[in-house]
Design an enzyme around this catalytic site. Sequence first.
Site, PDB file in Angstrom:
ATOM      1  N   LEU A 113      35.421  31.798  29.936  1.00 43.07           N
ATOM      2  CA  LEU A 113      34.392  32.305  29.014  1.00 43.07           C
ATOM      3  C   LEU A 113      34.546  31.692  27.626  1.00 43.07           C
ATOM      4  O   LEU A 113      35.636  31.244  27.248  1.00 43.07           O
ATOM      5  CB  LEU A 113      34.454  33.831  28.919  1.00 43.07           C
ATOM      6  CG  LEU A 113      35.691  34.535  28.345  1.00 43.07           C
ATOM      7  CD1 LEU A 113      35.788  34.427  26.835  1.00 43.07           C
ATOM      8  CD2 LEU A 113      35.681  35.982  28.757  1.00 43.07           C
ATOM      9  N   ALA A 165      28.423  15.596  17.683  1.00 41.43           N
ATOM     10  CA  ALA A 165      29.393  15.171  16.662  1.00 41.43           C
ATOM     11  C   ALA A 165      29.488  16.258  15.603  1.00 41.43           C
ATOM     12  O   ALA A 165      28.523  16.976  15.349  1.00 41.43           O
ATOM     13  CB  ALA A 165      28.924  13.869  16.034  1.00 41.43           C
ATOM     14  N   GLY A 211      37.993  23.499  17.263  1.00 40.17           N
ATOM     15  CA  GLY A 211      38.958  24.414  16.662  1.00 40.17           C
ATOM     16  C   GLY A 211      39.085  25.604  17.593  1.00 40.17           C
ATOM     17  O   GLY A 211      38.840  25.486  18.793  1.00 40.17           O
ATOM     18  N   CYS A 217      41.704  28.188  21.561  1.00 42.47           N
ATOM     19  CA  CYS A 217      42.001  27.595  22.878  1.00 42.47           C
ATOM     20  C   CYS A 217      42.220  26.083  22.845  1.00 42.47           C
ATOM     21  O   CYS A 217      43.315  25.609  23.160  1.00 42.47           O
ATOM     22  CB  CYS A 217      40.887  27.929  23.858  1.00 42.47           C
ATOM     23  SG  CYS A 217      40.863  29.676  24.282  1.00 42.47           S
ATOM     24  N   LYS A 276      45.449  24.485  21.044  1.00 40.13           N
ATOM     25  CA  LYS A 276      46.740  24.811  21.670  1.00 40.13           C
ATOM     26  C   LYS A 276      46.792  24.337  23.119  1.00 40.13           C
ATOM     27  O   LYS A 276      47.840  23.926  23.609  1.00 40.13           O
ATOM     28  CB  LYS A 276      47.038  26.311  21.558  1.00 40.13           C
ATOM     29  CG  LYS A 276      46.318  27.175  22.576  1.00 40.13           C
ATOM     30  CD  LYS A 276      46.889  28.578  22.638  1.00 40.13           C
ATOM     31  CE  LYS A 276      46.051  29.495  23.506  1.00 40.13           C
ATOM     32  NZ  LYS A 276      45.994  29.181  24.923  1.00 40.13           N
ATOM     33  N   ARG A 324      40.773  31.612  14.261  1.00 36.03           N
ATOM     34  CA  ARG A 324      41.992  30.885  14.648  1.00 36.03           C
ATOM     35  C   ARG A 324      41.690  29.388  14.735  1.00 36.03           C
ATOM     36  O   ARG A 324      40.758  28.978  15.408  1.00 36.03           O
ATOM     37  CB  ARG A 324      42.517  31.425  15.997  1.00 36.03           C
ATOM     38  CG  ARG A 324      43.090  32.833  15.878  1.00 36.03           C
ATOM     39  CD  ARG A 324      43.544  33.383  17.201  1.00 36.03           C
ATOM     40  NE  ARG A 324      42.441  33.802  18.048  1.00 36.03           N
ATOM     41  CZ  ARG A 324      42.588  34.422  19.226  1.00 36.03           C
ATOM     42  NH1 ARG A 324      43.796  34.677  19.688  1.00 36.03           N
ATOM     43  NH2 ARG A 324      41.547  34.790  19.933  1.00 36.03           N
TER      44      ARG A 324
END
Length: 458
Positions: A155, A266, A271, A274, A277, A341
């Site tokens: 999701l 573009a 970011g 998910c 990392k 995040r």
Amino acid sequence: MHVGVIGTGYVGLVTATCLAEAGHHLTCVDNDPRKIQMLREGRVPIYEPGLEDMVARNVAAGRMRFSESTAEAAQENELLFIAVGTPGREDGTADLSFIEAVSREIAANLPAGARKIVVEKSTVPVSTGDRVKRSIQRGCRPGVEFEVVSNPEFLREGSAISDFFRPDRIVVGVESEFAANAMHRLYEPILEGRYFDPPGSRRPAWLVTDVASAELIKHASNSFLALKISYINSIAAICELTGGNIEHVAEGMGLDQRIGPQFLRAGLGYGGSCFPKDVAAFREIARSAGAEFGILKEVMDVNAEQRKRFLRKIEEALWVVKGKTVAVLGLAFKPHTDDIREAPALDVLSWLEKQGARIRAYDPAAQENIRKLYPDVAYCDSPYQAAEQADALLVVTEWDEFRYLDLKRLHATMSHGIIVDGRNIFSPALVADAGFEYYSMGRPAVHPPSAGKDVRAT
Ligand code: NAD
């Protein structure tokens, strides 16, 4: 079915709510007492469109309850989902301490005699399933029967409910037919296509694999999507150097069905909680398995460079940034979420602060989250308020409401009509017509018709 979900964050709460909506009985567990308290009071701790109403409906129907006790959930439910965070560590590897803690708690509380299924919902490195299994085996009492299943989640925040009910595929990695059947029963309403319009008009694919392959599917998919983003951002950089226009190039590429138009926008790069990392973790997983996954290093480097390219555009537009007033539109890592995040906005705000700019910012959902980190920014109630007396306006997140701003009104509000658009949300012709000087990603800069003539060009 009776299901416990351990970890009531973006994934756990959506999973639990949607499964309750599909008719199952859910216990949502979190070790953050504030979250559980809020949920018990009928408030949802995250911003996700449609979620609050759905939670309320299922609580009222008696299909959803909230608890701080993993022990209770482990005793009472046939299926236990682990949906805790797996954040990245400094060295790129995933921090699995939350997964281990939950595994141990489950182990200590599984009753003997009932065959339980522990489902990895969190994104984890391949072979984590084995680790969870061993950890539970070590900690459980004699006579306990359990299996570990991998069921990666695909999701997207902002469209999480729709994604959960109408996925392209549901992947389960299992060790037995018993577990595959249990997972199929759990997802039956979704697999029937009940939530497509009209119901049954489409059905998600049902893919049963071994546990390791299911774990790999998640990391491989996310890394591939990140690669697509870095690929198009690299093409955008080439467009800037050669006079091409990334919008045309991406359209031309995306019309090829083998490529497809998605993830060819573009911008400021990826970011969120998910992609950054997961790409880093997948690279480390490959490395520790003995395979150097060099493409992923490039993907990460291009992404970092893309953010710097945006900052250079701000400098190009403003020359000296110190003392200038800059309006920042969009703080969340993407639209329709309050999640910040690894948001590009964090880098942009840090850089602007370091340069000595005066910052005015607006985001429809993420302002309160950012405020805790950047208390000195002036937070505004609307894009127009943010733009007041600004020397430049930056588009950092592509919320729909920014696309339809009254550009002439915006221009009249600002000290100088400069837009640096990190998401290419505006048509260059329209912003120029409104009198703006306009910088975007992978497209030529635009100056308003009234701008002074560059004598070198004549
Ligand atoms: P999150 O931080 O929003 O939620 C995790 C929750 O787990 C938190 O509420 C935390 O308090 C709770 N928790 C931690 N330790 C606990 C414990 N011992 N007992 C009970 N609760 C505990 O994280 P998220 O965004 O929901 O992500 C969860 C996992 O799903 C991650 O592995 C992530 O990579 C993966 N994932 C996330 C997304 C997404 O869009 N956010 C999409 C797909 C997969």
